[in-house]
Scaffold this active site. Structure first.
Site, PDB file in Angstrom:
ATOM      1  N   CYS A  26      96.384  80.449  94.142  1.00 41.99           N
ATOM      2  CA  CYS A  26      96.055  79.651  92.965  1.00 41.99           C
ATOM      3  C   CYS A  26      96.331  78.189  93.281  1.00 41.99           C
ATOM      4  O   CYS A  26      97.400  77.863  93.804  1.00 41.99           O
ATOM      5  CB  CYS A  26      96.897  80.105  91.770  1.00 41.99           C
ATOM      6  N   LEU A  27      95.371  77.340  92.941  1.00 45.02           N
ATOM      7  CA  LEU A  27      95.553  75.906  93.222  1.00 45.02           C
ATOM      8  C   LEU A  27      96.661  75.311  92.355  1.00 45.02           C
ATOM      9  O   LEU A  27      97.183  74.247  92.676  1.00 45.02           O
ATOM     10  CB  LEU A  27      94.230  75.161  93.000  1.00 45.02           C
ATOM     11  N   GLY A  43      87.650  78.691  93.319  1.00 47.57           N
ATOM     12  CA  GLY A  43      87.460  78.761  91.877  1.00 47.57           C
ATOM     13  C   GLY A  43      88.298  77.694  91.204  1.00 47.57           C
ATOM     14  O   GLY A  43      89.244  77.161  91.790  1.00 47.57           O
ATOM     15  N   GLN A  66      93.078  74.244  84.238  1.00 49.53           N
ATOM     16  CA  GLN A  66      93.890  73.743  85.353  1.00 49.53           C
ATOM     17  C   GLN A  66      93.833  72.220  85.496  1.00 49.53           C
ATOM     18  O   GLN A  66      94.672  71.638  86.173  1.00 49.53           O
ATOM     19  CB  GLN A  66      93.454  74.404  86.671  1.00 49.53           C
ATOM     20  N   HIS A  75      90.592  86.179  87.592  1.00 44.86           N
ATOM     21  CA  HIS A  75      91.666  85.186  87.764  1.00 44.86           C
ATOM     22  C   HIS A  75      91.352  83.925  86.947  1.00 44.86           C
ATOM     23  O   HIS A  75      92.225  83.395  86.245  1.00 44.86           O
ATOM     24  CB  HIS A  75      91.770  84.866  89.267  1.00 44.86           C
ATOM     25  N   GLU A  76      90.092  83.466  87.008  1.00 47.21           N
ATOM     26  CA  GLU A  76      89.731  82.223  86.303  1.00 47.21           C
ATOM     27  C   GLU A  76      89.678  82.437  84.788  1.00 47.21           C
ATOM     28  O   GLU A  76      90.090  81.561  84.026  1.00 47.21           O
ATOM     29  CB  GLU A  76      88.382  81.683  86.816  1.00 47.21           C
ATOM     30  N   HIS A  88      93.015  82.120  83.415  1.00 47.41           N
ATOM     31  CA  HIS A  88      93.436  80.723  83.194  1.00 47.41           C
ATOM     32  C   HIS A  88      92.993  80.251  81.806  1.00 47.41           C
ATOM     33  O   HIS A  88      93.748  79.582  81.097  1.00 47.41           O
ATOM     34  CB  HIS A  88      92.826  79.798  84.248  1.00 47.41           C
TER      35      HIS A  88
HETATM   36  O1  K1U Z   1      92.167  79.429  90.226  1.00 43.57           O
HETATM   37  C1  K1U Z   1      92.480  78.847  91.243  1.00 43.57           C
HETATM   38  O2  K1U Z   1      93.520  78.215  91.296  1.00 43.57           O
HETATM   39  C2  K1U Z   1      91.598  78.911  92.476  1.00 43.57           C
HETATM   40  C3  K1U Z   1      91.953  80.049  93.400  1.00 43.57           C
HETATM   41  C4  K1U Z   1      90.967  81.171  93.157  1.00 43.57           C
HETATM   42  C5  K1U Z   1      91.347  82.532  93.664  1.00 43.57           C
HETATM   43  C6  K1U Z   1      91.663  82.758  94.994  1.00 43.57           C
HETATM   44  C7  K1U Z   1      91.981  84.029  95.447  1.00 43.57           C
HETATM   45  C8  K1U Z   1      91.982  85.080  94.558  1.00 43.57           C
HETATM   46  C9  K1U Z   1      91.691  84.857  93.235  1.00 43.57           C
HETATM   47  C10 K1U Z   1      91.365  83.590  92.783  1.00 43.57           C
HETATM   48  C11 K1U Z   1      91.862  79.532  94.829  1.00 43.57           C
HETATM   49  O3  K1U Z   1      90.850  79.072  95.238  1.00 43.57           O
HETATM   50  S1  K1U Z   1      93.275  79.600  95.830  1.00 43.57           S
HETATM   51  C12 K1U Z   1      92.707  78.992  97.402  1.00 43.57           C
HETATM   52  C13 K1U Z   1      91.890  79.970  98.166  1.00 43.57           C
HETATM   53  O4  K1U Z   1      91.930  81.141  97.903  1.00 43.57           O
HETATM   54  C14 K1U Z   1      91.019  79.511  99.281  1.00 43.57           C
HETATM   55  C15 K1U Z   1      90.992  78.207  99.685  1.00 43.57           C
HETATM   56  C16 K1U Z   1      90.155  77.802 100.719  1.00 43.57           C
HETATM   57  C17 K1U Z   1      89.336  78.706 101.350  1.00 43.57           C
HETATM   58  C18 K1U Z   1      89.364  80.023 100.968  1.00 43.57           C
HETATM   59  C19 K1U Z   1      90.184  80.427  99.926  1.00 43.57           C
HETATM   60 ZN    ZN Z   2      94.446  79.951  89.639  1.00 42.59          ZN
END
Ligand code: K1U
Ligand code: ZN
Length: 167
Positions: free
Chosen positions: A91-92, A46, A51, A133-134, A137
């Site tokens: 979260c990225l 996401g 972000q 979560h998004e 943000h």
């Molecule tokens: O919002 C963001 O920063 C993105 C976030 C989204 C998210 C992940 C988990 C729970 C709620 C919201 C991410 O993508 S973190 C990375 C991640 O979860 C992932 C990365 C690669 C493959 C699978 C998952």
């Molecule tokens: Zn996030």
């Protein structure tokens, strides 16, 4: 298309409240493409415009393992939520931190698609978690703010130390 820079917590710009998109223009569609490319490159499941320091209500998601099921939400609003579940989140904007957060188990979202058409989506499980979560943000909220003060203080100290080591 372009890979955009993702703001890193505790950057204050992550607390900016995003504005609704008045009309889905070619620029918004370009933003959607750039957000998707940035999310896939990270990689993540996401990404919210906040972000990448763009304060408009646009989010992209793809919770598939094949990275071919992009979902776009413009001006998303949760109109119904029910139940409770605790999922591990990442979260990225907060690399290498994964913590459990309690959220609604099911949500109904109303949003615009890339063509500017209104749609509704009922989500549960990982999709519901990711949508919440998004949308957080877009409201200037980062998931670590759900953690205890002790965990937040420790996290900030760890990030400060990492930044000192990098300098
Ligand atoms: O919002 C963001 O920063 C993105 C976030 C989204 C998210 C992940 C988990 C729970 C709620 C919201 C991410 O993508 S973190 C990375 C991640 O979860 C992932 C990365 C690669 C493959 C699978 C998952
Ligand atoms: Zn996030």
């Amino acid at each position: 298309m372009a890979i955009l820079t993702i703001l890193q917590y505790p950057d204050k710009r992550l607390h900016t409240i995003a504005k609704p998109v008045p009309t889905v223009t070619a620029e918004i569609r370009q933003l959607v493409r750039d957000l998707a490319e940035t999310m896939y490159a990270a990689p993540g499941i996401g990404l919210a415009a906040t972000q990448v320091d763009v304060h408009q209500q646009v989010i992209v998601l793809d919770i598939s393992t094949t990275q071919d099921q992009l979902q776009v939400f413009i001006n998303p609003q949760i109109i119904l939520s029910s139940g409770e579940s605790e999922c591990e989140e990442g979260c990225l904007s907060v690399p290498d931190v994964y913590e459990k957060v309690r959220r609604a188990e099911r949500v109904t979202v109303r949003a615009l698609n890339e063509q500017g058409k209104v749609f509704m989506l009922e989500a549960q499980g990982m999709l519901a978690t990711c949508i919440q979560h998004e949308i957080d943000h877009l409201k200037g909220r980062v998931f670590v703010e759900y953690l205890s003060m002790l965990k937040q203080t420790r996290l900030k100290a760890k990030i400060k130390k990492q930044l000192r080591q990098l300098a």
